[in-house]
Scaffold this active site. Structure first.
Site, mmCIF file in Angstrom:
data_model
loop_
_atom_site.group_PDB
_atom_site.id
_atom_site.type_symbol
_atom_site.label_atom_id
_atom_site.label_comp_id
_atom_site.label_asym_id
_atom_site.label_seq_id
_atom_site.Cartn_x
_atom_site.Cartn_y
_atom_site.Cartn_z
ATOM 1 N N HIS A 102 3.019 -4.245 6.180
ATOM 2 C CA HIS A 102 1.988 -3.210 6.143
ATOM 3 C C HIS A 102 2.078 -2.341 7.394
ATOM 4 O O HIS A 102 2.817 -2.646 8.332
ATOM 5 C CB HIS A 102 0.599 -3.850 6.077
ATOM 6 C CG HIS A 102 0.333 -4.577 4.794
ATOM 7 N ND1 HIS A 102 -0.497 -4.092 3.828
ATOM 8 C CD2 HIS A 102 0.832 -5.743 4.316
ATOM 9 C CE1 HIS A 102 -0.534 -4.934 2.803
ATOM 10 N NE2 HIS A 102 0.273 -5.950 3.073
ATOM 11 N N HIS A 158 0.856 -1.185 0.000
ATOM 12 C CA HIS A 158 0.000 0.000 0.000
ATOM 13 C C HIS A 158 0.891 1.234 0.000
ATOM 14 O O HIS A 158 1.787 1.347 0.835
ATOM 15 C CB HIS A 158 -0.925 -0.028 1.225
ATOM 16 C CG HIS A 158 -1.937 -1.133 1.135
ATOM 17 N ND1 HIS A 158 -2.199 -2.011 2.145
ATOM 18 C CD2 HIS A 158 -2.737 -1.488 0.086
ATOM 19 C CE1 HIS A 158 -3.130 -2.865 1.742
ATOM 20 N NE2 HIS A 158 -3.469 -2.573 0.498
ATOM 21 N N GLY A 159 0.621 2.119 -0.952
ATOM 22 C CA GLY A 159 1.497 3.271 -1.144
ATOM 23 C C GLY A 159 1.663 4.126 0.096
ATOM 24 O O GLY A 159 2.724 4.701 0.340
ATOM 25 N N ASP A 160 0.608 4.186 0.905
ATOM 26 C CA ASP A 160 0.648 5.049 2.089
ATOM 27 C C ASP A 160 1.116 4.296 3.342
ATOM 28 O O ASP A 160 0.856 4.733 4.450
ATOM 29 C CB ASP A 160 -0.723 5.701 2.319
ATOM 30 C CG ASP A 160 -1.822 4.672 2.576
ATOM 31 O OD1 ASP A 160 -1.569 3.467 2.341
ATOM 32 O OD2 ASP A 160 -2.927 5.070 3.001
ATOM 33 N N GLU A 161 1.762 3.148 3.136
ATOM 34 C CA GLU A 161 2.330 2.399 4.267
ATOM 35 C C GLU A 161 3.827 2.202 4.010
ATOM 36 O O GLU A 161 4.262 1.144 3.556
ATOM 37 C CB GLU A 161 1.598 1.059 4.435
ATOM 38 C CG GLU A 161 0.150 1.246 4.849
ATOM 39 C CD GLU A 161 -0.703 -0.012 4.698
ATOM 40 O OE1 GLU A 161 -0.137 -1.103 4.504
ATOM 41 O OE2 GLU A 161 -1.928 0.127 4.759
ATOM 42 N N ASN A 203 -3.575 -5.193 -2.952
ATOM 43 C CA ASN A 203 -3.873 -6.346 -2.097
ATOM 44 C C ASN A 203 -5.326 -6.816 -2.242
ATOM 45 O O ASN A 203 -5.851 -7.525 -1.394
ATOM 46 C CB ASN A 203 -3.565 -6.024 -0.631
ATOM 47 C CG ASN A 203 -3.271 -7.273 0.177
ATOM 48 O OD1 ASN A 203 -2.775 -8.275 -0.354
ATOM 49 N ND2 ASN A 203 -3.596 -7.242 1.463
ATOM 50 N N ARG A 204 -5.970 -6.388 -3.339
ATOM 51 C CA ARG A 204 -7.297 -6.893 -3.711
ATOM 52 C C ARG A 204 -7.295 -7.304 -5.179
ATOM 53 O O ARG A 204 -8.330 -7.581 -5.753
ATOM 54 C CB ARG A 204 -8.372 -5.804 -3.532
ATOM 55 C CG ARG A 204 -8.466 -5.199 -2.161
ATOM 56 C CD ARG A 204 -8.973 -6.191 -1.122
ATOM 57 N NE ARG A 204 -9.105 -5.529 0.168
ATOM 58 C CZ ARG A 204 -8.092 -5.347 1.010
ATOM 59 N NH1 ARG A 204 -6.887 -5.801 0.710
ATOM 60 N NH2 ARG A 204 -8.267 -4.720 2.159
ATOM 61 N N TYR A 208 -11.019 -9.413 9.641
ATOM 62 C CA TYR A 208 -12.075 -9.014 8.703
ATOM 63 C C TYR A 208 -11.721 -9.606 7.355
ATOM 64 O O TYR A 208 -10.561 -9.590 6.951
ATOM 65 C CB TYR A 208 -12.234 -7.480 8.591
ATOM 66 C CG TYR A 208 -11.003 -6.739 8.149
ATOM 67 C CD1 TYR A 208 -10.773 -6.470 6.805
ATOM 68 C CD2 TYR A 208 -10.067 -6.296 9.081
ATOM 69 C CE1 TYR A 208 -9.635 -5.781 6.394
ATOM 70 C CE2 TYR A 208 -8.935 -5.607 8.686
ATOM 71 C CZ TYR A 208 -8.729 -5.362 7.337
ATOM 72 O OH TYR A 208 -7.610 -4.698 6.946
ATOM 73 N N GLU A 243 1.660 -6.588 10.039
ATOM 74 C CA GLU A 243 1.338 -5.184 10.318
ATOM 75 C C GLU A 243 2.334 -4.745 11.371
ATOM 76 O O GLU A 243 2.297 -5.226 12.501
ATOM 77 C CB GLU A 243 -0.092 -5.074 10.867
ATOM 78 C CG GLU A 243 -1.161 -5.677 9.976
ATOM 79 C CD GLU A 243 -1.569 -4.753 8.837
ATOM 80 O OE1 GLU A 243 -1.091 -3.590 8.809
ATOM 81 O OE2 GLU A 243 -2.346 -5.177 7.979
HETATM 82 ZN ZN LIG Z 1 -1.576 -2.418 3.963
#
Ligand SMILES: [Zn+2]
Ligand SMILES: *[C@@H]1O[C@H](CO)[C@@H](O)[C@H](O)[C@H]1NC(C)=O
Ligand SMILES: *[C@@H]1O[C@H](CO)[C@@H](O)[C@H](O)[C@H]1NC(C)=O
Length: 499
Positions: A232, A131-134, A192-193, A292, A314
């Site tokens: 992440h 994810h670009g913002d991670e 990631n989807r 989730y 994470e």
């Molecule tokens: Zn992520």
């Protein structure tokens, strides 16, 4: 700003705040908010829409730029990897697996005593910045790479990893998202989807998939990985398969190797500075679907498609901690990362599969009785590496088309165990006829076996009958010659007498 614009921004802000109040904040990490925004027919959530609007907000952008202060740019990252590779050229190499939407190369650094060479050793991969913002993952992966470079032949764990494992590090899978400060890539797709999903056929056409996703998928075709982890931010937990559920509800969904995954995830969380002390997740680990459910994730796809045991780590509650905290976060994660990679060499069952007739390497399938999953021995060296929880009895089964199955019971201790298989061909290679053409090219179904044993048998009978006929024929031919010669001998003198 006009009043209407202000009103719109305010209402969007309120809407998103309302949305947040229904979701626990950490769940944003793997992305409950922006679940399905691709062309597959899934509806984008309110959060997804409002967040994109907010991201375009000038102030928000400036805020993120301030947060990124002290973090590497994509150019910095590439340069750092090249410098590091030059510094440790005998134990590393760098290569790319493709390019992002905006054409940024996806650089990988491999660490091994013989980098780039095929060896009978397990391989591990770390993937950061999905994810670009991670961005924490990409920073600490570089710190890991530097540490390995500095500590080979000095630190026992660094030496063990480099001598016995091939470690591949992709610091940034989503360099465009990083530059844009967005979760998704330059096409606003959550990577990631974007993988094929076992429960729902989202993104089934390969062309619809993002270049970053395709790069990972073809990487797994070329390179066999025993295990991996993606990094992440937004929570502190080690997440393991399955990530999805068939009924789309949130509940524990165990994969066939649940016990092994729990062992791996716990190994990470217990080695981490304080992940295992989590109040939200018992022991600092979680089944993905229990947290989730997500669909099209990279983790489950790796396990299903590549037999690669992937965790989703994470590693920081704060997605953009101040850059000066990065070295501390690396220290917190260091033992988790090292122990996880080293576990590939220190635990599990390892060996080779060979044929009994010519000692040929066989890329056989290996499974464990009672566990519905298989891994494959490598194509060229036929080495296999099976992760398992130590201290238990297992029955390891090797199967290969055209060969008899073989199984061995083992008691796996705390250390890695070596177990080779030598498989006998179903049909001994003694006849001159070629039976291999009877096998389907590269299947592993067992259905064909009984048939195969009958067909060559009847061929053998035909051969014997033919041989007997030829022999009888030859016998008669010789007898005739002998008889006629005798006859001639008795006649000739008479003739000569006449002549
Ligand atoms: Zn992520
Ligand atoms: C782990 O330590 C960090 C830094 O001290 C702290 O911010 C965080 O809340 C701790 N997390 C847990 C689960 O103890
Ligand atoms: C084993 O897993 C496959 C999917 O990988 C599934 O189709 C099959 O039904 C499973 N078998 C058992 C015995 O659970």
């Amino acid at each position: 700003m006009t009043t209407t614009k202000k009103k719109l921004t305010l209402s969007l802000l309120l809407l998103s705040l309302q949305f947040f109040s229904h979701f626990p904040l950490p769940s944003i990490a793997r992305g409950a908010g922006r679940s399905f925004t691709n062309s597959s027919g899934f509806v984008g959530s309110i959060y997804g829409v409002s967040k994109r609007k907010l991201l375009k907000d000038e102030e928000h952008f400036q805020n993120l730029d301030r947060l990124a202060h002290g973090y590497m740019t994509n150019a910095d990252l590439e340069k750092a990897m090249k410098v590091l590779n030059r510094r440790c050229s005998s134990i590393s190499r760098i290569y790319t697996i493709g390019k992002s939407v905006l054409g940024v190369p996806l650089w990988v650094m491999e660490f091994a005593d013989n980098p780039g060479e095929e060896e009978a050793e397990p391989a591990f991969k770390f993937v950061g910045n999905v994810h670009g913002d991670e961005p924490v993952g990409r920073e600490i992966l570089l710190l890991l790479a530097n540490w390995l470079c500095d500590n080979y032949k000095k630190d026992p764990l660094a030496t063990l990893i480099i001598d016995n494992v091939h470690l591949h590090i992709l610091p940034s899978m989503n360099p465009d998202g990083y530059t844009l400060r967005t979760r998704g890539n330059a096409n606003e797709i959550d990577l990631n989807r974007d993988f094929p999903d076992q429960f729902f056929p989202i993104n089934e056409e390969m062309d619809a998939r993002q270049p970053e996703t395709k790069a990972i998928m073809s990487w797994l075709k070329e390179q066999q990985f025993t295990a991996s982890a993606s990094l992440h931010g937004g929570a502190l937990v080690a997440n393991f398969p399955w990530d999805g559920t068939e009924d789309k509800k949130t509940h524990y969904n165990a994969c066939p190797d649940d016990k092994t995954f729990r062992y791996m995830a716990s190994l990470y969380s217990r080695s981490h500075y304080n992940m295992s002390l989590s109040k939200e997740f018992i022991g600092g680990i979680t089944n993905g679907a229990l947290w989730y459910p997500i669909y099209g994730g990279m983790q489950d796809w790796n396990y299903i498609h590549g037999g690669c045991f992937e965790l989703t780590l994470e590693i920081s509650d704060d997605k953009w901690p101040p850059a000066k905290e990065l070295s501390t976060i690396w220290e917190y994660n260091k033992m988790g990362m090292l122990n996880l990679v080293a576990s590939l060499a220190k635990t599990g069952v390892h060996g080779k599969v060979l044929s009994s007739d010519y000692g040929r390497p066989l890329s056989a399938f290996l499974s464990i009785k009672g566990i519905n999953s298989t891994i494959k021995a490598s194509e060229t060296l036929a080495d296999y590496h099976r992760l398992l929880v130590p201290g238990e009895v297992y029955e390891v089964i090797a199967t290969k088309h055209g060969y008899k199955n073989k199984s061995t019971q083992i008691l796996l201790g705390e250390e890695a165990m070596s177990l080779d298989f030598i498989l006998d061909p179903t049909i001994p290679h003694q006849g001159s006829f070629k039976s291999s053409c009877l096998y389907p090219a590269d299947g592993d179904g067992m259905g064909g076996f009984p048939l195969l044993e009958i067909v060559p048998g009847s061929q053998l009978q035909v051969l014997y009958v033919t041989l007997v006929i030829i022999l009888v024929f030859l016998f008669f031919l010789i007898m005739r010659r002998v008889l006629s010669r005798k006859h001639r001998q008795s006649v000739l003198p008479q003739r000569s007498n006449i002549a």
